[in-house]
Motif scaffolding. Structure first.
Motif, PDB file in Angstrom:
ATOM      1  N   UNK A 137       0.915  -1.102  -0.096  1.00  8.99           N
ATOM      2  CA  UNK A 137      -0.100  -0.007  -0.098  1.00  8.99           C
ATOM      3  C   UNK A 137       0.793   1.424  -0.145  1.00  8.99           C
ATOM      4  N   UNK A 138       0.483   2.223  -0.867  1.00  7.53           N
ATOM      5  CA  UNK A 138       1.261   3.685  -0.950  1.00  7.53           C
ATOM      6  C   UNK A 138       0.329   4.645  -1.627  1.00  7.53           C
ATOM      7  N   UNK A 139       1.147   5.858  -1.859  1.00  8.01           N
ATOM      8  CA  UNK A 139       0.172   6.761  -2.661  1.00  8.01           C
ATOM      9  C   UNK A 139       0.005   6.275  -4.024  1.00  8.01           C
ATOM     10  N   UNK A 140      -1.571   6.445  -4.501  1.00  4.97           N
ATOM     11  CA  UNK A 140      -2.094   6.366  -5.737  1.00  4.97           C
ATOM     12  C   UNK A 140      -2.007   7.645  -6.431  1.00  4.97           C
ATOM     13  N   UNK A 141      -2.326   8.630  -5.619  1.00  3.45           N
ATOM     14  CA  UNK A 141      -2.693   9.932  -6.367  1.00  3.45           C
ATOM     15  C   UNK A 141      -1.958  11.024  -5.659  1.00  3.45           C
ATOM     16  N   UNK A 147      -4.340   7.062  -0.967  1.00 10.75           N
ATOM     17  CA  UNK A 147      -3.341   5.816  -0.940  1.00 10.75           C
ATOM     18  C   UNK A 147      -4.151   4.614  -1.528  1.00 10.75           C
ATOM     19  N   UNK A 148      -3.677   3.478  -1.760  1.00 16.64           N
ATOM     20  CA  UNK A 148      -4.444   2.393  -2.293  1.00 16.64           C
ATOM     21  C   UNK A 148      -3.059   1.304  -2.380  1.00 16.64           C
ATOM     22  N   UNK A 149      -3.419   0.145  -3.098  1.00 17.86           N
ATOM     23  CA  UNK A 149      -2.477  -0.879  -3.368  1.00 17.86           C
ATOM     24  C   UNK A 149      -1.889  -0.310  -4.575  1.00 17.86           C
ATOM     25  N   UNK A 150      -0.454  -0.453  -4.348  1.00 16.38           N
ATOM     26  CA  UNK A 150       0.381  -0.135  -5.472  1.00 16.38           C
ATOM     27  C   UNK A 150       1.158  -1.513  -5.940  1.00 16.38           C
ATOM     28  N   UNK A 151       1.002  -2.667  -5.357  1.00 18.47           N
ATOM     29  CA  UNK A 151       1.435  -3.925  -5.621  1.00 18.47           C
ATOM     30  C   UNK A 151       0.650  -5.154  -5.110  1.00 18.47           C
ATOM     31  N   UNK A 152       0.380  -5.984  -5.861  1.00 17.82           N
ATOM     32  CA  UNK A 152      -0.094  -7.336  -5.309  1.00 17.82           C
ATOM     33  C   UNK A 152       0.106  -8.408  -6.157  1.00 17.82           C
ATOM     34  N   UNK A 153       0.396  -9.575  -5.282  1.00 22.02           N
ATOM     35  CA  UNK A 153       1.010 -10.855  -5.927  1.00 22.02           C
ATOM     36  C   UNK A 153       0.796 -11.974  -4.935  1.00 22.02           C
ATOM     37  N   UNK A 175       9.284  -2.724  -8.202  1.00 18.28           N
ATOM     38  CA  UNK A 175       9.802  -1.207  -8.022  1.00 18.28           C
ATOM     39  C   UNK A 175       8.881  -0.319  -7.677  1.00 18.28           C
ATOM     40  N   UNK A 176       8.939   0.521  -6.590  1.00 14.72           N
ATOM     41  CA  UNK A 176       7.728   1.171  -6.066  1.00 14.72           C
ATOM     42  C   UNK A 176       8.356   1.762  -4.752  1.00 14.72           C
ATOM     43  N   UNK A 177       7.221   2.516  -3.956  1.00 11.32           N
ATOM     44  CA  UNK A 177       7.651   3.089  -2.773  1.00 11.32           C
ATOM     45  C   UNK A 177       6.405   2.744  -1.830  1.00 11.32           C
ATOM     46  N   UNK A 178       6.139   1.496  -1.340  1.00 11.73           N
ATOM     47  CA  UNK A 178       5.151   1.013  -0.324  1.00 11.73           C
ATOM     48  C   UNK A 178       5.288   1.897   0.968  1.00 11.73           C
TER      49      UNK A 178
END
Length: 199
Positions: A137-141, A147-153, A175-178
């Motif tokens: 979870x991180x910033x999506x906007x 905030x929202x999910x930025x990666x799921x697996x 690659x991302x900033x959770x």
């Protein structure tokens, strides 16, 4: 310059959210119920879809109660590199599992090693599937700070036939900033689910 400004904004927002998550535990809420409700909230949304205000508020107030969470920031401290290892176990009559999640993050690179042993303690052969679901979870906007999910697996290992023991040993990365990461380990024995609980 714009990139640096965005990263600085992200760090400041994530620090403040991390502090909120760390300090807002409500002892009256059952940990199992909280973990289930958080999982239900995360399952409602697609990656990059902003959470509703109500769901965001619930996560802010209750994530500190959830043992499945890994904080990227701890009480306002920003760490450039962070490595954590969390162990889990589960058992139900003759079914058992044990394992760990090792998480390494720094400068937007996130990588995991997952390990799980799942077995039937009576030695009965079954179709076994071991898996660990990850939600970041991180910033999506960045304009609104939503905030929202930025990666799921989900990483998994399935037996090729009926066995009494199965090992999952896999890795994953993105690659991302959770701001924070949730894990849900479980094993399925002939259709019967057994959840792993973090210690």
């Amino acid at each position: 310059m714009k990139k640096i400004s965005m990263l600085l904004t992200l760090f400041l927002v994530s620090i403040s959210i991390s502090v909120l998550f760390t300090n807002s535990a409500h002892a009256s809420t059952g940990e199992d119920d909280t973990a289930l409700k958080i999982q239900n909230i995360l399952d409602k949304y697609e990656v990059n879809e902003p959470f509703s205000d109500e769901d965001t508020q619930y996560l802010k107030e209750n994530s500190a109660l959830n043992n499945n969470i890994t904080y990227i920031q701890n009480k306002g401290d920003v760490s450039v590199f962070s490595v954590s290892k969390k162990f889990f176990t589960g058992n139900n009559k003759t079914l058992a599992l044990t394992g760990y999640v090792e998480y390494d993050n720094g400068f937007g690179k996130n990588s995991w090693n997952f390990y799980m042993d799942a077995w039937d303690t009576a030695g009965i052969k079954r179709n076994i599937r071991a898996e660990v679901k990850i939600d970041c979870v991180g910033i999506v906007n960045f304009e609104t700070g939503a905030i929202g999910k930025i990666y799921n697996n989900t990483v998994s290992q399935t037996s090729s036939g009926k066995v009494d023991f199965l090992t999952l040993n896999k890795s994953d990365s993105f690659t991302g900033l959770p701001m924070f990461v949730y894990y849900y380990p479980k094993a399925t024995f002939d259709g019967v689910d057994l959840a792993g609980e973090f210690r």
